[in-house]
Design a protein around this motif. Structure first.
Motif, PDB file in Angstrom:
ATOM      1  N   ALA A   1      53.371 -46.874 130.399  1.00 50.81           N
ATOM      2  CA  ALA A   1      54.698 -46.883 129.776  1.00 50.81           C
ATOM      3  C   ALA A   1      54.860 -45.755 128.761  1.00 50.81           C
ATOM      4  CB  ALA A   1      54.945 -48.230 129.110  1.00 50.81           C
ATOM      5  N   ASN A   2      53.751 -45.281 128.223  1.00 51.32           N
ATOM      6  CA  ASN A   2      53.801 -44.225 127.206  1.00 51.32           C
ATOM      7  C   ASN A   2      53.459 -42.847 127.756  1.00 51.32           C
ATOM      8  OD1 ASN A   2      54.472 -46.002 125.035  1.00 51.32           O
ATOM      9  ND2 ASN A   2      52.378 -46.761 125.136  1.00 51.32           N
ATOM     10  N   LEU A   3      53.385 -42.721 129.067  1.00 51.57           N
ATOM     11  CA  LEU A   3      53.097 -41.434 129.688  1.00 51.57           C
ATOM     12  C   LEU A   3      54.327 -40.537 129.551  1.00 51.57           C
ATOM     13  CD1 LEU A   3      51.057 -39.849 131.597  1.00 51.57           C
ATOM     14  CD2 LEU A   3      52.555 -40.612 133.435  1.00 51.57           C
ATOM     15  N   THR A   4      54.125 -39.387 128.962  1.00 54.68           N
ATOM     16  CA  THR A   4      55.209 -38.403 128.876  1.00 54.68           C
ATOM     17  C   THR A   4      54.696 -37.069 129.389  1.00 54.68           C
ATOM     18  OG1 THR A   4      54.650 -37.636 126.642  1.00 54.68           O
ATOM     19  CG2 THR A   4      56.172 -39.525 126.814  1.00 54.68           C
ATOM     20  N   LEU A   5      55.627 -36.233 129.829  1.00 58.90           N
ATOM     21  CA  LEU A   5      55.255 -34.905 130.303  1.00 58.90           C
ATOM     22  C   LEU A   5      54.593 -34.113 129.180  1.00 58.90           C
ATOM     23  CD1 LEU A   5      58.428 -33.949 132.387  1.00 58.90           C
ATOM     24  CD2 LEU A   5      56.395 -35.194 133.102  1.00 58.90           C
ATOM     25  N   GLU A   6      55.108 -34.263 127.972  1.00 63.74           N
ATOM     26  CA  GLU A   6      54.562 -33.529 126.831  1.00 63.74           C
ATOM     27  C   GLU A   6      53.108 -33.917 126.564  1.00 63.74           C
ATOM     28  OE1 GLU A   6      57.532 -35.244 126.759  1.00 63.74           O
ATOM     29  OE2 GLU A   6      58.852 -33.486 126.835  1.00 63.74           O
ATOM     30  N   LYS A   7      52.817 -35.222 126.577  1.00 64.97           N
ATOM     31  CA  LYS A   7      51.442 -35.679 126.331  1.00 64.97           C
ATOM     32  C   LYS A   7      50.492 -35.131 127.402  1.00 64.97           C
ATOM     33  CE  LYS A   7      52.281 -40.043 123.939  1.00 64.97           C
ATOM     34  NZ  LYS A   7      52.118 -41.507 123.986  1.00 64.97           N
ATOM     35  N   VAL A   8      50.938 -35.169 128.635  1.00 68.35           N
ATOM     36  CA  VAL A   8      50.085 -34.689 129.727  1.00 68.35           C
ATOM     37  C   VAL A   8      49.881 -33.188 129.606  1.00 68.35           C
ATOM     38  CG1 VAL A   8      49.859 -34.450 132.229  1.00 68.35           C
ATOM     39  CG2 VAL A   8      50.715 -36.590 131.259  1.00 68.35           C
ATOM     40  N   ALA A   9      50.943 -32.450 129.312  1.00 72.25           N
ATOM     41  CA  ALA A   9      50.830 -30.996 129.179  1.00 72.25           C
ATOM     42  C   ALA A   9      49.857 -30.637 128.060  1.00 72.25           C
ATOM     43  CB  ALA A   9      52.203 -30.378 128.923  1.00 72.25           C
ATOM     44  N   VAL A  10      49.973 -31.299 126.914  1.00 73.37           N
ATOM     45  CA  VAL A  10      49.058 -31.032 125.794  1.00 73.37           C
ATOM     46  C   VAL A  10      47.623 -31.362 126.196  1.00 73.37           C
ATOM     47  CG1 VAL A  10      48.404 -31.800 123.477  1.00 73.37           C
ATOM     48  CG2 VAL A  10      50.800 -31.279 123.987  1.00 73.37           C
ATOM     49  N   ALA A  11      47.421 -32.534 126.797  1.00 71.20           N
ATOM     50  CA  ALA A  11      46.070 -32.941 127.197  1.00 71.20           C
ATOM     51  C   ALA A  11      45.473 -31.999 128.234  1.00 71.20           C
ATOM     52  CB  ALA A  11      46.085 -34.374 127.730  1.00 71.20           C
ATOM     53  N   ALA A  12      46.323 -31.420 129.085  1.00 70.44           N
ATOM     54  CA  ALA A  12      45.843 -30.497 130.117  1.00 70.44           C
ATOM     55  C   ALA A  12      45.704 -29.076 129.598  1.00 70.44           C
ATOM     56  CB  ALA A  12      46.795 -30.512 131.315  1.00 70.44           C
TER      57      ALA A  12
END
Length: 190
Positions: free
Chosen positions: A21-32
């Protein structure tokens, strides 16, 4: 590691840490370690990311099942029940099956039921292999699927998991039924 693979791995880590539910494109981009534009180049949307993640994890699982089946088939290319044995072998270790694949499937289901279409098709193909193409009686193949999927769901949701000894005994019992199968069960496949 390729950028697309880094993004998929980052998405899995975000899902595990923060929930789907808390997955965002921004979080994934930062983590990647990629820009949002770099992310969007590989995945045009959150749905596209989840579809890609599902496709990738199912492909890896498919390959894993094929490798395990080949090891059960080694030395006897006409052996029956090898896919069923591989299916059960995959869930032999508690929580192994409930790792990356489970996280991605749950995330996709939480976002949009339509994203599970490919997953459903994959499970239908595995069902066909277990019930109709593995040389077992239909009910024996179905039993392998129910036990394998049941243990996977038990692990996934921590639904009163059996002890390691009980798990091993159940898997050994069903595996022995498959290995000793003579094809004479009512309604059996040839």
């Amino acid at each position: 590691m390729q950028t697309r693979d880094r993004i998929c791995q980052a998405a899995i880590e975000v899902i595990k840490a923060d929930g789907a539910a808390n997955l965002t494109l921004e979080k994934v981009a930062v983590a990647a370690g990629v820009s949002k534009g770099g992310f969007l180049y590989h995945f045009g949307s959150k749905d596209a990311l989840m579809a890609g993640l599902l496709d990738e994890t199912l492909a890896v699982l498919d390959d894993e099942l094929d490798i395990r089946e080949a090891s059960f088939r080694a030395g006897d290319s006409a052996a029956r029940g090898t896919f069923a044995l591989a299916y059960l072998d995959y869930v032999r270790e508690p929580y192994k099956a409930a790792d990356d694949t489970s996280a991605s499937i749950l995330a996709a289901a939480a976002l949009d039921d339509e994203l599970l279409a490919h997953t459903r098709a994959t499970f239908e193909r595995w069902q066909e292999r277990l019930v109709h193409n593995d040389g077992l009686a239909e009910t024996t193949g179905l039993l392998a699927r129910i036990v394998g999927d049941g243990l996977w769901l038990i692990d996934l949701f921590a639904l009163a998991p059996p002890s390691e000894a009980d798990r091993r005994r159940v898997l050994d019992l069903v595996s022995a039924m498959i290995s000793d199968h003579d094809g004479n069960e009512a309604g059996s496949a040839p």
